[in-house]
Design a protein around this motif. Structure first.
Motif, short mmCIF file in Angstrom:
data_model
loop_
_atom_site.label_atom_id
_atom_site.label_comp_id
_atom_site.label_asym_id
_atom_site.label_seq_id
_atom_site.Cartn_x
_atom_site.Cartn_y
_atom_site.Cartn_z
N ALA A 8 0.82 -1.21 0.00
CA ALA A 8 0.00 0.00 0.00
C ALA A 8 0.85 1.26 0.00
O ALA A 8 0.59 2.21 0.73
CB ALA A 8 -0.94 -0.01 1.21
N GLY A 9 1.90 1.26 -0.82
CA GLY A 9 2.73 2.44 -0.98
C GLY A 9 2.30 3.25 -2.19
O GLY A 9 1.16 3.18 -2.65
N GLN A 10 3.25 4.01 -2.75
CA GLN A 10 2.95 4.88 -3.89
C GLN A 10 2.43 4.09 -5.08
O GLN A 10 1.43 4.45 -5.70
CB GLN A 10 4.20 5.65 -4.29
CG GLN A 10 3.96 6.73 -5.32
CD GLN A 10 3.52 8.05 -4.73
OE1 GLN A 10 4.20 8.62 -3.90
NE2 GLN A 10 2.39 8.56 -5.17
N ALA A 11 3.09 2.99 -5.43
CA ALA A 11 2.67 2.20 -6.59
C ALA A 11 1.32 1.54 -6.35
O ALA A 11 0.45 1.55 -7.23
CB ALA A 11 3.73 1.15 -6.92
N GLY A 12 1.13 0.93 -5.18
CA GLY A 12 -0.15 0.27 -4.90
C GLY A 12 -1.30 1.23 -4.92
O GLY A 12 -2.37 0.93 -5.47
N ALA A 13 -1.12 2.42 -4.32
CA ALA A 13 -2.18 3.42 -4.31
C ALA A 13 -2.49 3.91 -5.72
O ALA A 13 -3.66 4.07 -6.09
CB ALA A 13 -1.78 4.59 -3.41
N PRO A 38 -1.84 4.81 2.63
CA PRO A 38 -0.80 5.14 1.65
C PRO A 38 -0.33 6.59 1.78
O PRO A 38 -1.14 7.51 1.86
CB PRO A 38 -1.50 4.90 0.30
CG PRO A 38 -2.52 3.85 0.61
CD PRO A 38 -3.01 4.18 1.99
N TYR A 39 1.00 6.78 1.83
CA TYR A 39 1.54 8.12 2.06
C TYR A 39 2.77 8.36 1.20
O TYR A 39 3.36 7.45 0.63
CB TYR A 39 1.89 8.31 3.54
CG TYR A 39 2.91 7.35 4.09
CD1 TYR A 39 4.29 7.60 3.97
CD2 TYR A 39 2.53 6.18 4.75
CE1 TYR A 39 5.22 6.72 4.49
CE2 TYR A 39 3.47 5.30 5.27
CZ TYR A 39 4.81 5.57 5.14
OH TYR A 39 5.74 4.69 5.64
#
Length: 400
Positions: A8-13, A38-39
């Motif tokens: 749930a990081g930049q790519a997942g979000a 996600p942040y």
């Protein structure tokens, strides 16, 4: 189609948001091992560490967005198993089925081994919100911090520490800082910047071990010298999070190996972001950047829905240190010369060439040079190096 995204990081979000934006209406689950939504990561080592940004301003999207988009968020939920044959993800004791799966598991910071003192109290890495929350109380004027690693993360932390009044020493085992990623010219500019702010940068200086117990008290160098330390930050790079994929039998090659569309070796499984490597100029490339995480994830989202779009990487990066904004476009791998262009008010840019081909540029506080260089590189144009070096040359004219 039931879509599950692990990471749930930049790519997942970005992948989840793009799926909904492209009209995917089926179940969509985003699983993250951190408790935070996600942040953004870049401000962690800069504005957030400085205390200039609240945690809520880091969030990529507010809670209402994920609710409106009907994205099921499973946070603080490490994945314990993946069965690509049965198409099931295991989260704790629960089995979560999927029709399509995306791995956006990111990367983890390299840590010092316990034998070198990596397990002592007061030793930190900079990757997650929890990492920075843990170290923020250490940043008190007059204290001494040793930073192991002269890459961008270490140097950004050094800049923050210096601005907050700490005594800062940076240890770099290589002959110079930024050796893996930048030219001697860029390294010299950044080194001088830190020197002006009172940071001690020791290049060609290897760490033997950290001393103390239970808390770190000093860094012992390979030549026997000791540097007193109230705390230590380790910034020696990251490794892609591939353990889950490898355990499931997915091919690994400098990250989770994908084809040009983002597909892995397992049917129905895709990958994007820091954890993924993709075909690039006859080899494989893995990029650790916000731009790549977003762009690659959005291409994968489209391809999960049947678009069959090849991913074309357009690398760009940045680093903020003191009042200097370093902007990088392209990849300098294989360069054989660097052309220097002086800008206004102390700004400067370094242009990387291989023969007559422009590969990349580093622009220091020179957004005009950066934008022009980025457009040239993306268009495959290589202006004459002599024109670039001439301060009288109108950069925009090079785009015609």
């Amino acid at each position: 189609m039931r879509v599950v995204i692990i990471g749930a990081g930049q790519a997942g979000a970005a992948l989840a948001a793009k799926l909904r934006g492209l009209g995917h209406d089926g179940p969509l689950t985003l699983i993250g091992d951190e408790a935070a939504p996600p942040y953004q990561r870049p401000p962690l080592s800069k504005a957030y560490l400085m205390g200039e940004m609240e945690a809520e301003r880091l969030w990529l999207r507010g809670p209402e967005f994920w609710a409106e988009q009907r994205v099921e968020m499973r946070l603080g939920a490490p994945v314990t198993g993946l069965d690509t044959g049965a198409q099931v993800v295991r989260v704790g004791g629960e089995a979560v089925p999927y029709d399509a799966l995306a791995l956006t598991t990111g990367a983890a910071p390299r840590r010092l081994p316990d034998a070198m003192g990596g397990g002592l109290d007061g030793v930190y890495t900079v990757r997650t919100l929890a990492d920075v929350d843990a170290m923020r109380p250490e940043f008190v004027a007059g204290r001494r911090v040793v930073i192991v690693g002269g890459g961008y993360i270490g140097l950004e932390a050094a800049a923050v520490a210096s601005k907050l009044g700490l005594e800062v020493t940076v240890l770099e085992a290589a002959p110079r800082i930024l050796q893996r990623v930048a030219s001697p010219e860029t390294a010299a500019h950044i080194r001088a910047l830190h020197a002006r702010h009172g940071v001690t940068v020791l290049e060609g200086t290897a760490l033997d071990r950290l001393r103390g117990g239970p808390r770190v008290t000093a860094a012992v160098l390979a030549d026997g010298r000791e540097i007193a330390a109230d705390f230590v930050i380790v910034g020696v790079g990251v490794t892609p999070n591939t353990a889950l994929a490898a355990m499931a039998g997915i091919d690994i090659d400098n990250g989770i190996a994908t084809d040009t569309y983002g597909r892995t070796s397992a049917a129905g499984v895709w990958a994007a972001g820091d954890c993924a490597s993709f075909p690039w100029q006859g080899g494989r490339l893995r990029l650790e950047s916000v731009g790549n995480a977003i762009d690659q994830a959005e291409v994968v989202a489209a391809n999960m829905l049947g678009a069959a779009v090849a991913y074309e990487a357009r690398p760009w990066f940045w680093s903020d240190q003191y009042d200097c904004k370093l902007q990088i476009a392209g990849l300098n791998t294989g360069y054989d010369r660097v052309v220097t262009r002086a800008g206004e008010g102390g700004a400067v840019s370094f242009w990387y060439y291989r023969g007559a081909e422009l590969l990349a540029l580093d622009a220091m506080s020179d957004p005009r040079a950066y934008m022009v260089g980025k457009r040239l590189i993306e268009a495959g144009k290589s202006p004459d190096a002599a024109l670039v070096a001439d301060p009288a040359t109108d950069l925009k004219a090079l785009l015609r």
